[in-house]
Design an enzyme around this catalytic site. Sequence first.
Site, PDB file in Angstrom:
ATOM      1  N   SER A 108       1.299  -0.996  -0.603  1.00  0.00           N
ATOM      2  CA  SER A 108       0.236  -0.036   0.129  1.00  0.00           C
ATOM      3  C   SER A 108       1.186   1.357  -0.111  1.00  0.00           C
ATOM      4  O   SER A 108       0.480   2.461  -0.260  1.00  0.00           O
ATOM      5  CB  SER A 108      -1.183  -0.210   1.546  1.00  0.00           C
ATOM      6  OG  SER A 108      -0.374  -0.574   2.530  1.00  0.00           O
ATOM      7  N   HIS A 119      -2.107  -2.553  -6.315  1.00  0.00           N
ATOM      8  CA  HIS A 119      -2.922  -2.106  -5.215  1.00  0.00           C
ATOM      9  C   HIS A 119      -4.076  -2.124  -5.672  1.00  0.00           C
ATOM     10  O   HIS A 119      -4.514  -1.089  -6.058  1.00  0.00           O
ATOM     11  CB  HIS A 119      -1.840  -0.766  -4.793  1.00  0.00           C
ATOM     12  CG  HIS A 119      -2.889  -0.193  -3.833  1.00  0.00           C
ATOM     13  ND1 HIS A 119      -2.855   1.240  -3.401  1.00  0.00           N
ATOM     14  CD2 HIS A 119      -2.882  -0.765  -2.233  1.00  0.00           C
ATOM     15  CE1 HIS A 119      -2.994   0.847  -2.031  1.00  0.00           C
ATOM     16  NE2 HIS A 119      -3.047  -0.300  -1.424  1.00  0.00           N
ATOM     17  N   GLU A 154      -4.885   0.227  -8.592  1.00  0.00           N
ATOM     18  CA  GLU A 154      -4.090   1.306  -8.661  1.00  0.00           C
ATOM     19  C   GLU A 154      -2.428   0.159  -8.966  1.00  0.00           C
ATOM     20  O   GLU A 154      -1.830  -0.171  -8.596  1.00  0.00           O
ATOM     21  CB  GLU A 154      -3.056   2.276  -7.745  1.00  0.00           C
ATOM     22  CG  GLU A 154      -3.964   3.205  -6.896  1.00  0.00           C
ATOM     23  CD  GLU A 154      -3.197   3.686  -6.574  1.00  0.00           C
ATOM     24  OE1 GLU A 154      -3.898   5.096  -5.641  1.00  0.00           O
ATOM     25  OE2 GLU A 154      -2.660   3.075  -5.057  1.00  0.00           O
ATOM     26  N   ASN A 163      -3.403   6.321  -0.853  1.00  0.00           N
ATOM     27  CA  ASN A 163      -3.379   5.864   0.306  1.00  0.00           C
ATOM     28  C   ASN A 163      -3.004   7.938   0.835  1.00  0.00           C
ATOM     29  O   ASN A 163      -2.390   8.005   1.980  1.00  0.00           O
ATOM     30  CB  ASN A 163      -2.483   5.519   0.813  1.00  0.00           C
ATOM     31  CG  ASN A 163      -3.308   4.022   1.003  1.00  0.00           C
ATOM     32  OD1 ASN A 163      -4.202   3.918   1.426  1.00  0.00           O
ATOM     33  ND2 ASN A 163      -2.295   3.031   0.644  1.00  0.00           N
TER      34      ASN A 163
END
Length: 378
Positions: A120, A141, A153, A192
Amino acid sequence: MVLKNITVLGSGIMGHGIAQISAMSGYRVVLRDIEKQFLDKAMEKVKWSLQKLSEKNKITNAQVDEYYNNITPVIDLKEAVKDADLVIEAVPEDYNIKKNVYRDLDIVSNNNVIYASNTSTLPITELSKLTKNPSKFIGVHFFNPPQLMKLVEVIPGSDTDPSITNEISNFVKGLGKTPILCKKDVVGFIVNRVFIPLVHEAVYCQDRDNVTMQIIDSAVKYKLAFPMGIFELADYTGIDVIYKATQEMSSRDKKVILPHPKIKELYDRKQLGQKSGQGFYQYKGDKYERIDLSEEKASKYDPTAILGVALNNASWLISNEVCTKEDLDNALNLGMGLKTNLFELANKFGVQKIVNELKKLEIYGEFYHPNEYLLALK
Ligand code: 3HC
């Protein structure tokens, strides 16, 4: 190369979900973990999720069994990867754990296999250099729950062969997901970079404004159009995941996050969120459960600081050309379920008001310094 066999390393929240959606797309999947008890729990979760999907008529009863049987739980690493075309690594977000996993994997895997990390936050280039073939290494991700969130992602490292980026983007599309390319391998990637700092900001808001978590969460849900409140989402994601992501992000870039000590306290007390029955909130068990949030509670709080922090990090991503504004909106919409675009919210709240709020908070650190992209919107 036609991908047929997928091995997922790590059977936690993300690993079991990635295994499930791969199995639902017709791949033969091996789910690997280091202990049987983890695999048993993961397969129970897969069953629960498939049954939920069948209750909602998204799949048939026969498919519940078919997809479930497409996943083989395995403990031995060599056995787990012997036929793999693609290995998706979803082990805990800890550099040393990942380093050991890639060391062991390199010994037993064949040379053609693609490695995709569901990290992440860890830089993909850094991870790829731990392996024998960085050109076949990429970041993929997923978002929790992978069964429902449409975003993945895709993050190439500096050595990733463009044909692998292409192949993995097609794999993601084949899962029924939307791949968004993260153009630079920055800490936290796109979502994130926005989400993890918000958890800390929500705790700072509680300290500064002396209001309950439900009030803040209700304002986030009803005024910022998030599907969950921030504390609720942190518990749902896992405090261990938030803590480790925070550590990895802030050790690489001090400006990206302002860690609040409460996260470490919860982590040290093993109050890991919904999965442990206690995180910010208390839960009845480790099953999916929602917090009671309301418009009435939302009316008691102005979440401008939370919006400001989200917008500021979003602005950083755009001004540093990690993604376009359009990709950012799509990523937050598909990865976090945001119902209104952040910059639309900025107009609704007033950009000047948001910038003033950030400037006021600058006494707490450079983290709050308004980004030039945000300032230019005024
Ligand atoms: N599989 C199948 N069904 C599931 C499920 C799963 N894994 N999880 C939940 N559901 C079901 C629920 O049980 C519920 O069923 P019900 O109607 O029978 O009760 C149904 O989905 C809808 O759930 P809710 O009624 O609770 O309502 P929502 O409309 O809010 O949807 C949600 C749930 C999709 C989880 C939504 O709240 C959401 O998008 N939340 C935000 C999630 C998010 O931000 N994820 C990203 C976190 S960051 C991350 O993962 C990155 C990492 O690196 C940290």
